[in-house]
Design an enzyme around this catalytic site. Structure first.
Site, PDB file in Angstrom:
ATOM      1  N   ASP A  59     -14.666  18.673 -14.383  1.00 37.17           N
ATOM      2  CA  ASP A  59     -15.094  20.612 -14.648  1.00 37.17           C
ATOM      3  C   ASP A  59     -13.307  21.166 -14.479  1.00 37.17           C
ATOM      4  O   ASP A  59     -13.290  21.342 -13.248  1.00 37.17           O
ATOM      5  CB  ASP A  59     -16.267  20.940 -14.221  1.00 37.17           C
ATOM      6  CG  ASP A  59     -16.537  22.159 -15.075  1.00 37.17           C
ATOM      7  OD1 ASP A  59     -16.279  22.224 -16.143  1.00 37.17           O
ATOM      8  OD2 ASP A  59     -16.952  23.291 -14.586  1.00 37.17           O
ATOM      9  N   GLU A  74     -23.214  17.364 -26.151  1.00 34.59           N
ATOM     10  CA  GLU A  74     -22.996  18.762 -26.716  1.00 34.59           C
ATOM     11  C   GLU A  74     -21.832  19.458 -26.835  1.00 34.59           C
ATOM     12  O   GLU A  74     -21.032  20.390 -27.305  1.00 34.59           O
ATOM     13  CB  GLU A  74     -23.921  19.413 -25.501  1.00 34.59           C
ATOM     14  CG  GLU A  74     -25.069  19.202 -24.983  1.00 34.59           C
ATOM     15  CD  GLU A  74     -26.352  19.962 -26.136  1.00 34.59           C
ATOM     16  OE1 GLU A  74     -25.633  20.651 -26.743  1.00 34.59           O
ATOM     17  OE2 GLU A  74     -26.840  19.267 -26.357  1.00 34.59           O
ATOM     18  N   ASN A  75     -20.812  18.537 -26.686  1.00 32.59           N
ATOM     19  CA  ASN A  75     -19.044  18.570 -26.350  1.00 32.59           C
ATOM     20  C   ASN A  75     -18.345  18.833 -27.983  1.00 32.59           C
ATOM     21  O   ASN A  75     -17.653  19.349 -28.342  1.00 32.59           O
ATOM     22  CB  ASN A  75     -18.355  17.802 -25.910  1.00 32.59           C
ATOM     23  CG  ASN A  75     -18.154  18.366 -24.758  1.00 32.59           C
ATOM     24  OD1 ASN A  75     -17.843  17.484 -23.456  1.00 32.59           O
ATOM     25  ND2 ASN A  75     -18.797  19.563 -23.487  1.00 32.59           N
ATOM     26  N   ARG A  99     -23.749  23.100 -11.434  1.00 35.18           N
ATOM     27  CA  ARG A  99     -24.738  23.339 -11.745  1.00 35.18           C
ATOM     28  C   ARG A  99     -24.379  21.689 -12.429  1.00 35.18           C
ATOM     29  O   ARG A  99     -23.475  21.287 -12.370  1.00 35.18           O
ATOM     30  CB  ARG A  99     -24.899  23.796 -13.061  1.00 35.18           C
ATOM     31  CG  ARG A  99     -24.341  23.819 -14.199  1.00 35.18           C
ATOM     32  CD  ARG A  99     -24.675  24.807 -15.626  1.00 35.18           C
ATOM     33  NE  ARG A  99     -23.781  25.107 -16.181  1.00 35.18           N
ATOM     34  CZ  ARG A  99     -22.663  25.617 -16.404  1.00 35.18           C
ATOM     35  NH1 ARG A  99     -22.842  26.838 -15.557  1.00 35.18           N
ATOM     36  NH2 ARG A  99     -21.692  25.751 -17.439  1.00 35.18           N
TER      37      ARG A  99
END
Length: 261
Positions: A36, A83-84, A212
């Site tokens: 990330d 989801e990207n 997360r």
């Protein structure tokens, strides 16, 4: 964590020495990364988003080499979420081209994978990718199929809920055919990571300060996995960010194995 204050030759010596010291202690079998911070890295350095993602692939190769030198048997990396696909068309297209190029580059300059006997598994709904990316995946996987020593799981396009759902569907279908009961072990055995031969997950690391899991390896994290967060953006992540994580793992392993008083 920066190490730019060290001369290059001395930096290499320090890194090799650090790896030898770490390797003397207990080493995890399987480490996973949520890579990330590529976009925030790009904005911080006034670069295009695509350049941030490209720097992220460079970081993956650098971190993979560190893991292999430590004899970590399996590395999993969250390269692209299902989801990207909801991101802007320009960014998605750039990511698809980058994935194709880097997979082919991995094949053409595969000395690292060959040297350490790394088998590449691309885990996820690969049929969602454009055909050129699918072709690059097939080529890259085929070229490493003979490698047995280590595993690199590139999870793309992937979500853990999809992986668990697929495993349950497979188990139910088999149960109907054989008139048996679905067990927790059946679901575990049919997860994509386990079908690829991955050992249990020991450490999951997420970079960029976000705390997360983002639908990544949720089932695998449920049993005795150490979850670590670091503020470093993924393109900047390196050995000196990894050292305290491995030391913490070793401390906990030593504490677990110590005789109770």
């Amino acid at each position: 964590m920066t190490s730019g204050w060290l001369p290059h030759s001395l930096l290499g010596y320090v890194q090799d020495f650090a790896l030898k010291v770490l390797a003397a202690g207990p080493i995890p079998r399987h480490v996973a990364f949520v890579m990330d911070g590529n976009r925030r890295y790009a904005r911080k350095h006034n670069k295009q988003i695509q350049q941030g993602h490209s720097a992220g692939f460079v970081a993956l190769r650098r971190v993979l080499e560190v893991c292999l030198k430590l004899n970590i048997r399996c590395v999993s990396a969250y390269a692209f979420s299902i989801e990207n696909f909801k991101r802007s068309p320009d960014e998605v297209d750039a990511l698809m081209k980058l994935a194709e190029d880097k997979l082919l580059e991995l094949c053409q300059h595969g000395n690292l994978l060959d040297e350490y006997g790394v088998r590449l598994n691309v885990i996820g709904r690969t049929e969602m990718f454009p055909e050129p990316v699918q072709a690059a995946i097939r080529k890259a996987e085929a070229m490493t199929r003979q490698n047995k020593r280590s595993i690199l799981n590139l999870c793309m396009p992937y979500t853990s809920r999809d992986e668990i759902t697929t495993s349950v569907e497979t188990c139910v279908r088999k149960a109907v055919e054989t008139d048996c009961i679905v067990t927790e072990k059946d679901i575990n055995d049919n997860l994509l990571t386990n079908l690829g031969g991955s050992p249990p997950l020991d450490i999951l690391i997420r970079t960029s300060g976000v705390k997360r899991l983002s639908d990544y390896l949720l089932w695998q994290c449920c049993e005795d996995t150490q979850i670590q967060y670091t503020d470093t953006y993924w393109p900047d992540f390196g050995l000196f960010d990894f050292i305290p994580i491995i030391l913490d793992y070793q401390r906990k392993m030593w504490a677990k194995s110590a005789p109770s008083s």
